[in-house]
Design a protein around this motif. Sequence first.
Motif, PDB file in Angstrom:
ATOM      1  N   MET A  99     -19.240  50.536 -15.364  1.00 49.59           N
ATOM      2  CA  MET A  99     -20.336  50.035 -16.256  1.00 49.59           C
ATOM      3  C   MET A  99     -19.725  49.823 -17.518  1.00 49.59           C
ATOM      4  N   SER A 115     -17.621  46.898 -17.801  1.00 51.96           N
ATOM      5  CA  SER A 115     -18.340  45.648 -17.922  1.00 51.96           C
ATOM      6  C   SER A 115     -18.770  45.319 -19.268  1.00 51.96           C
ATOM      7  N   ILE A 116     -19.346  46.418 -19.863  1.00 55.53           N
ATOM      8  CA  ILE A 116     -19.872  46.077 -21.234  1.00 55.53           C
ATOM      9  C   ILE A 116     -18.642  45.686 -22.027  1.00 55.53           C
ATOM     10  N   ALA A 141     -19.431  37.148 -20.858  1.00 50.26           N
ATOM     11  CA  ALA A 141     -19.958  37.347 -19.471  1.00 50.26           C
ATOM     12  C   ALA A 141     -20.404  36.210 -18.915  1.00 50.26           C
ATOM     13  N   ARG A 184     -31.754  37.154 -26.028  1.00 53.28           N
ATOM     14  CA  ARG A 184     -30.146  37.301 -25.302  1.00 53.28           C
ATOM     15  C   ARG A 184     -30.390  36.251 -24.154  1.00 53.28           C
ATOM     16  N   CYS A 201     -37.478  46.085 -22.618  1.00 55.54           N
ATOM     17  CA  CYS A 201     -38.120  47.041 -23.617  1.00 55.54           C
ATOM     18  C   CYS A 201     -37.203  48.494 -22.987  1.00 55.54           C
ATOM     19  N   ILE A 251     -29.413  57.764 -18.102  1.00 55.30           N
ATOM     20  CA  ILE A 251     -28.390  56.565 -17.961  1.00 55.30           C
ATOM     21  C   ILE A 251     -28.884  55.520 -18.820  1.00 55.30           C
ATOM     22  N   TRP A 252     -30.091  55.215 -18.928  1.00 60.96           N
ATOM     23  CA  TRP A 252     -30.589  54.255 -19.939  1.00 60.96           C
ATOM     24  C   TRP A 252     -30.579  54.554 -21.377  1.00 60.96           C
ATOM     25  N   LEU A 306     -27.389  53.495 -22.401  1.00 56.49           N
ATOM     26  CA  LEU A 306     -27.281  52.070 -22.521  1.00 56.49           C
ATOM     27  C   LEU A 306     -28.037  51.948 -23.670  1.00 56.49           C
ATOM     28  N   LEU A 324     -26.040  49.151 -26.009  1.00 61.95           N
ATOM     29  CA  LEU A 324     -26.462  47.852 -26.311  1.00 61.95           C
ATOM     30  C   LEU A 324     -26.235  47.193 -27.790  1.00 61.95           C
ATOM     31  N   MET A 328     -22.890  45.574 -27.697  1.00 58.92           N
ATOM     32  CA  MET A 328     -23.017  44.253 -26.711  1.00 58.92           C
ATOM     33  C   MET A 328     -23.697  43.226 -27.776  1.00 58.92           C
ATOM     34  N   LEU A 331     -24.124  54.805 -10.694  1.00 66.53           N
ATOM     35  CA  LEU A 331     -23.293  54.378 -11.829  1.00 66.53           C
ATOM     36  C   LEU A 331     -22.168  53.111 -10.931  1.00 66.53           C
ATOM     37  N   ILE A 342     -24.987  50.085 -10.382  1.00 69.42           N
ATOM     38  CA  ILE A 342     -25.122  49.577 -11.910  1.00 69.42           C
ATOM     39  C   ILE A 342     -24.175  48.770 -12.323  1.00 69.42           C
ATOM     40  N   ALA A 343     -22.919  49.221 -12.194  1.00 69.93           N
ATOM     41  CA  ALA A 343     -21.677  48.453 -12.606  1.00 69.93           C
ATOM     42  C   ALA A 343     -21.577  47.299 -11.785  1.00 69.93           C
ATOM     43  N   ALA A 344     -22.014  47.301 -10.407  1.00 74.07           N
ATOM     44  CA  ALA A 344     -21.872  46.100  -9.606  1.00 74.07           C
ATOM     45  C   ALA A 344     -22.689  44.878 -10.278  1.00 74.07           C
ATOM     46  N   ALA A 389     -24.175  45.320 -13.707  1.00 71.62           N
ATOM     47  CA  ALA A 389     -24.367  45.257 -15.080  1.00 71.62           C
ATOM     48  C   ALA A 389     -23.658  44.029 -16.017  1.00 71.62           C
ATOM     49  N   PHE A 390     -24.645  43.440 -16.779  1.00 70.56           N
ATOM     50  CA  PHE A 390     -23.876  42.305 -17.516  1.00 70.56           C
ATOM     51  C   PHE A 390     -23.053  41.391 -17.119  1.00 70.56           C
ATOM     52  N   THR A 391     -23.538  41.056 -15.838  1.00 71.71           N
ATOM     53  CA  THR A 391     -22.532  39.915 -15.250  1.00 71.71           C
ATOM     54  C   THR A 391     -23.321  38.527 -15.416  1.00 71.71           C
ATOM     55  N   GLY A 392     -24.333  38.592 -16.236  1.00 73.92           N
ATOM     56  CA  GLY A 392     -24.892  37.412 -16.580  1.00 73.92           C
ATOM     57  C   GLY A 392     -25.956  36.964 -15.484  1.00 73.92           C
ATOM     58  N   GLN A 421     -47.871  43.659 -25.472  1.00 74.24           N
ATOM     59  CA  GLN A 421     -47.832  44.890 -24.877  1.00 74.24           C
ATOM     60  C   GLN A 421     -49.247  45.784 -25.012  1.00 74.24           C
TER      61      GLN A 421
END
Lengths: 489, 124
Positions: A35, A38-39, A47, A404, A433, A467-468, A471, A476, A479, B10, B13-15, B17-20, B86
Amino acid sequence: MKKNEILEEILNEVEKHPEIMSRREALKYLSVSPMAASILAGATIGASSVSASSAKGKIVIVGGGLAGMSTAARLNNTLSNADITVIEPDPTSVSYQPGQTLVGAGLWDAADITYNRDDFLPSGVKLIKGSVTAFNPDSNSVTVDGSQEVTYDHMIIATGLMLNYAAIKGLDGVITSSGTDNASVKKTVGKDGVHSIYFRDGSTATWEGIQELVAKAKAHKGPEKLQAVFTHPNTPIKCGGAPKKIMYLVNSRLEEAGVRDKVELTLYPNGGKMFGVPEYHEAILQQYKDRGFKWHYAHNLVEIDTKGKVATFNHHWTEKGAWDEDLEEYGVELKSELVEVPYDFIHITPPMKAPDVVANSDVGSDKGWVPVTKETMRHVKYENVWCLGDVAAVPMGKTGGSVRKQYKVVVDNLVASMEGKSLPSKYGGYTVCPLITSIGTVMLAEFDWSKKPTPSFPLDPTKERWIWWLLKVYALKPMTIHGMLSGRA
Amino acid sequence: MIKQISTIALVAIAAIAFTGCSGEKKATEVKTYKYSTTEVYEKSCSKCHGLNGEGNVEKKTPALNDRTAGEMAQDLFDVKNGGTNQSSGTDHEIMEHNMQKLVDKGFDYDINSMAEYMSKLSKK
């Protein structure tokens, strides 16, 4: 920015709070976790791919916050003959607003979220350090500071919105989140138990306010609880989760100090639910019950007596009305009453509106926000005008997560229109959110106009997870600052 | 809490995450309606808002022909969903109630299509 610099920045953040996660632990997880890789990749090499275009035209972007500056960067990457001008008066316009919640809770300092506009101006993009004072879309121009005419072939409106504290009787000021011309608001907000994380100075003061509340609770005797009140207005707001996030964080700080039982925490939202997406609504209700929070729907803050420490809400509801022949049902009637609520600590989420210069011009609308076809982000009346970010009239938006998605749509569609092609890109209403539910946990609520959860990850999106938190709190910001503002992530 | 780190999570997620590709809905839902947009307007909306969307002072119903399609789509989204935010609530508490009843009676419609239809009413 290089990968190791970003990694170092993440680790520096972690290091500030060893009680939540140690640097060694974080480094271990970051180095074993793809993760993190990739960040870092997202922030450095991009990306998503941008295809080059030789289309020509003068582009003016009104507003250089996250939305405007990221769009400028991405257009600059895309167009080989770019002619881009950004108009922005605020020297810290690109500051990291999502961090204001964390500043308010004492986890970050204002310096951690303050970034300089001029450091993020893409190379070759022109900057006018001024304010647009008139839109003249029929003559393809804007007026800057009342005198300078700036013409364009294509305009992108990204002014952001105004925090309308003055709409609440007893408060004053209509300001932006990072502007420094906020003395009128600070006359009453940021002291005496009245707080608001929605502007940067206010978020710093909120942390002082929370510490005062904790101290007061420690000294408190007797069966009556201290009252901590949290509001949510009747207008669309930026970061719809923040009114609740700050409540969860106050709860964490009170628990940590061992005085949670001395304070009642109550949410007064204007609406009748916790969240527009049923799954998240239910999850938040359960979190509220688990924490012993109270809530009263359909209460809109209209007045505050900061001396007497009393907040007045308009409580509204509907009652069964007369038989309606056309509807072939009983109709409903609106009822309302004023409710006075004493407080020891109040967090105010102000009503929000489009800047007057936008609302009162031909590019605005009856409600102020810039009307766009919400899928293409193109103005409904002017084909060469586009809009994104907080000022755009799209449902449920007004988050960095929405931007984004939106800025890529705007760039794709604007470039295609400059090339005389049909618009290729559609926004689906995605927003996110990261709802902070305690120090150390976040529920990552992702959704779109289908009003269903749209999780990016194969995990139950209604669960609170550390984990969030990793993030939200550590990943974030790099990023956003290094990825989005360079037009890549 | 940190100790509960799940390697599976993990990696998963990595698979992604953030790949668009995050967040975009893959499945497209096709919704069918009982009546066409025109039928819904003429059989239902027009009773209170007028055949030309002019509104009705006596019934306190607003005009619908004074907005662009984009603005109207916003309002229809607000009415059908009880708000666009919301916990901000809706600007249309009465119509939110009425709309639910009408949808229950089969007068449901596509928001963009209806907004487009309404924006052209005054020009007929």
